[in-house]
Design a protein around this motif. Structure first.
Motif, PDB file in Angstrom:
ATOM      1  N   GLN A 279       0.830  -1.206   0.000  1.00  0.00           N
ATOM      2  CA  GLN A 279       0.000   0.000   0.000  1.00  0.00           C
ATOM      3  C   GLN A 279       0.863   1.254   0.000  1.00  0.00           C
ATOM      4  O   GLN A 279       0.630   2.191  -0.768  1.00  0.00           O
ATOM      5  N   SER A 280       1.868   1.285   0.873  1.00  0.00           N
ATOM      6  CA  SER A 280       2.717   2.474   0.974  1.00  0.00           C
ATOM      7  C   SER A 280       3.480   2.713  -0.321  1.00  0.00           C
ATOM      8  O   SER A 280       3.658   3.861  -0.749  1.00  0.00           O
ATOM      9  N   GLN A 281       3.926   1.628  -0.981  1.00  0.00           N
ATOM     10  CA  GLN A 281       4.637   1.785  -2.246  1.00  0.00           C
ATOM     11  C   GLN A 281       3.742   2.413  -3.315  1.00  0.00           C
ATOM     12  O   GLN A 281       4.150   3.335  -4.027  1.00  0.00           O
ATOM     13  N   VAL A 282       2.500   1.915  -3.416  1.00  0.00           N
ATOM     14  CA  VAL A 282       1.569   2.424  -4.429  1.00  0.00           C
ATOM     15  C   VAL A 282       1.183   3.876  -4.125  1.00  0.00           C
ATOM     16  O   VAL A 282       1.120   4.720  -5.019  1.00  0.00           O
ATOM     17  N   LEU A 283       0.941   4.188  -2.848  1.00  0.00           N
ATOM     18  CA  LEU A 283       0.564   5.553  -2.473  1.00  0.00           C
ATOM     19  C   LEU A 283       1.705   6.536  -2.751  1.00  0.00           C
ATOM     20  O   LEU A 283       1.475   7.647  -3.236  1.00  0.00           O
ATOM     21  N   ASN A 284       2.924   6.129  -2.415  1.00  0.00           N
ATOM     22  CA  ASN A 284       4.077   6.990  -2.699  1.00  0.00           C
ATOM     23  C   ASN A 284       4.245   7.208  -4.201  1.00  0.00           C
ATOM     24  O   ASN A 284       4.590   8.313  -4.649  1.00  0.00           O
ATOM     25  N   LEU A 285       3.997   6.155  -4.980  1.00  0.00           N
ATOM     26  CA  LEU A 285       4.069   6.278  -6.436  1.00  0.00           C
ATOM     27  C   LEU A 285       3.034   7.273  -6.943  1.00  0.00           C
ATOM     28  O   LEU A 285       3.344   8.158  -7.764  1.00  0.00           O
ATOM     29  N   LEU A 286       1.790   7.168  -6.459  1.00  0.00           N
ATOM     30  CA  LEU A 286       0.725   8.080  -6.881  1.00  0.00           C
ATOM     31  C   LEU A 286       1.049   9.524  -6.486  1.00  0.00           C
ATOM     32  O   LEU A 286       0.780  10.459  -7.243  1.00  0.00           O
ATOM     33  N   ALA A 287       1.617   9.697  -5.277  1.00  0.00           N
ATOM     34  CA  ALA A 287       1.990  11.041  -4.822  1.00  0.00           C
ATOM     35  C   ALA A 287       3.094  11.620  -5.691  1.00  0.00           C
ATOM     36  O   ALA A 287       3.061  12.812  -6.057  1.00  0.00           O
ATOM     37  N   GLU A 288       4.075  10.799  -6.068  1.00  0.00           N
ATOM     38  CA  GLU A 288       5.167  11.273  -6.931  1.00  0.00           C
ATOM     39  C   GLU A 288       4.648  11.656  -8.315  1.00  0.00           C
ATOM     40  O   GLU A 288       5.037  12.683  -8.881  1.00  0.00           O
ATOM     41  N   LEU A 289       3.737  10.846  -8.850  1.00  0.00           N
ATOM     42  CA  LEU A 289       3.181  11.139 -10.167  1.00  0.00           C
ATOM     43  C   LEU A 289       2.354  12.422 -10.135  1.00  0.00           C
ATOM     44  O   LEU A 289       2.347  13.191 -11.105  1.00  0.00           O
ATOM     45  N   ARG A 290       1.662  12.653  -9.025  1.00  0.00           N
ATOM     46  CA  ARG A 290       0.879  13.880  -8.888  1.00  0.00           C
ATOM     47  C   ARG A 290       1.788  15.108  -8.946  1.00  0.00           C
ATOM     48  O   ARG A 290       1.469  16.102  -9.602  1.00  0.00           O
ATOM     49  N   GLU A 291       2.936  15.012  -8.268  1.00  0.00           N
ATOM     50  CA  GLU A 291       3.857  16.151  -8.250  1.00  0.00           C
ATOM     51  C   GLU A 291       4.561  16.330  -9.596  1.00  0.00           C
ATOM     52  O   GLU A 291       4.734  17.450 -10.076  1.00  0.00           O
TER      53      GLU A 291
END
Length: 381
Positions: free
Chosen positions: A199-211
């Protein structure tokens, strides 16, 4: 690291009094009648460009349906859905096709959302083919790019879904959504089927893509901890309506609606705490075919019981309006809480009960002693 909170700008997506009803047939044979399932019933919210807005609530509250209506996957029964200043309903077929390139969705189930008979590269390429983007070489290059972007080996493009773990499949789902370079993505519980580390890996990925890409998210989740980490604003839904909405820090630290308090009370805590602090709502969520009159939450509302079951909750439906305690927060409750976070504990709820009882006792005038009243009547006579 918590998400960086963004200030609101011009809305990219705007929903105004949106309703989505599903017709069903009910009753006994030969005299059946058509009924409406009010999955979404008068929701208004906006999502600014680059912002993440979350929808939370119990199963059956209308979160996924609202997300699909926002994308145009399901038509609104009433109300207006506006994307980048244009109402979706008024667009032609060609304009809608062009709009779908800008809007994508990541589905909840990483196992059921992929075709087991197609290599993942072909599935990612489908969006490019549908929108006629690039030739065969350009499409193959784009598939490899998005696989690398989500942290997967580009050579995995020829593999089938069963060869991947749950976290990898969800990354494939994200890659499929990113292939056509969208600007708005509906994330329908993208991490609920994954273990905590993934979960943390996917959330961090989504946050990075957002930025990196300036993406805008409508994030649907049951997990309030994830919502607090990932979102800028949150809308709490109950039985097809929004009951509280505002910046995530304010809603979670100072909840004003009793349903929001119940959701926060249900979040598991690592530290030692009293079992009595857990606020358990009685019964199931009512049927959206025949919602309760007045406030829809009144049949399960713990605050209404403490206030002595006021008639207003039954006769008058509360409207979502700006709270006098916090202008950035909107709440649909006749009696919004002053200190909602304290109400997540048994001690805090008891304090509300004592305060309410004291106020009601003070409001009732004391009756005059019988003997004194008799003397006054005889004197007048």
């Amino acid at each position: 690291m918590a998400a960086t909170r963004r200030t609101a700008s011009k809305p990219l997506l705007e929903l105004t009094d949106v309703k989505r009803y599903f017709r069903v047939r009910g009753g006994i044979p030969l005299i059946r009648k058509e009924l409406n399932v009010r999955a979404v019933d008068g929701v208004s919210l906006s999502v600014a460009r680059g912002e993440t807005v979350s929808l939370v609530g119990e199963s059956g509250s209308g979160k996924t349906t609202l997300g699909r209506v926002a994308l145009g996957l399901q038509p609104a029964t009433a109300g207006h859905v506006t994307y980048d200043g244009r109402e979706i309903r008024s667009l032609s077929a060609g304009e809608r096709r062009a709009l779908r390139k800008r809007m994508q969705i990541v589905f909840q189930d990483p196992f059921g959302s992929l075709n087991p008979r197609l290599p993942i590269g072909d599935q990612i390429e489908e969006g490019l083919l549908a929108h006629k983007l690039g030739d065969e070489n350009a499409r193959g290059k784009r598939v490899r790019e998005v696989l690398d972007l989500v942290g997967l080996d580009p050579d995995y493009a020829s593999r089938y879904p069963h060869e991947f773990s749950g976290g990898q499949r969800q990354r494939i789902g994200i890659a499929r959504a990113l292939a056509v370079n969208p600007e708005f993505i509906v994330l329908d519980e993208p991490v609920s089927a994954l273990d905590v580390s993934i979960q943390s890996q996917v959330l961090n990925l989504l946050a990075e893509l957002r930025e990196e890409k300036g993406l805008t998210y409508l994030f649907i989740s049951h997990n309030l901890d994830v919502v607090g980490y990932f979102s800028d604003r949150v809308a709490v839904m109950y039985l097809g309506t929004v009951v509280e909405m505002g910046p995530v820090e304010q809603v979670f630290k100072k909840p004003q609606h009793p349903y929001t308090v119940a959701l926060l009370s249900a979040v598991p805590k690592i530290e030692a705490h009293d079992v009595k602090d857990r606020l358990i709502l009685a019964g199931e969520i009512p049927s959206p075919i025949n919602p309760p009159s007045g406030c829809r939450f009144r049949t399960r509302c713990w605050l209404r019981e403490q206030l002595g079951n006021p008639d207003r909750c039954t006769t008058e439906e509360p409207k979502l309006a700006a709270s006098p305690r916090s202008p950035d927060v909107s709440v649909a409750c006749h009696f919004p809480l002053e200190n909602g976070l304290a109400s997540t504990t048994a001690k805090g709820r008891q304090a509300i009960k004592v305060k309410t009882k004291a106020a009601s006792t003070k409001a009732v005038p004391k009756a005059a002693p019988k003997g004194r009243a008799t003397k006054k009547r005889s004197a007048r006579a």
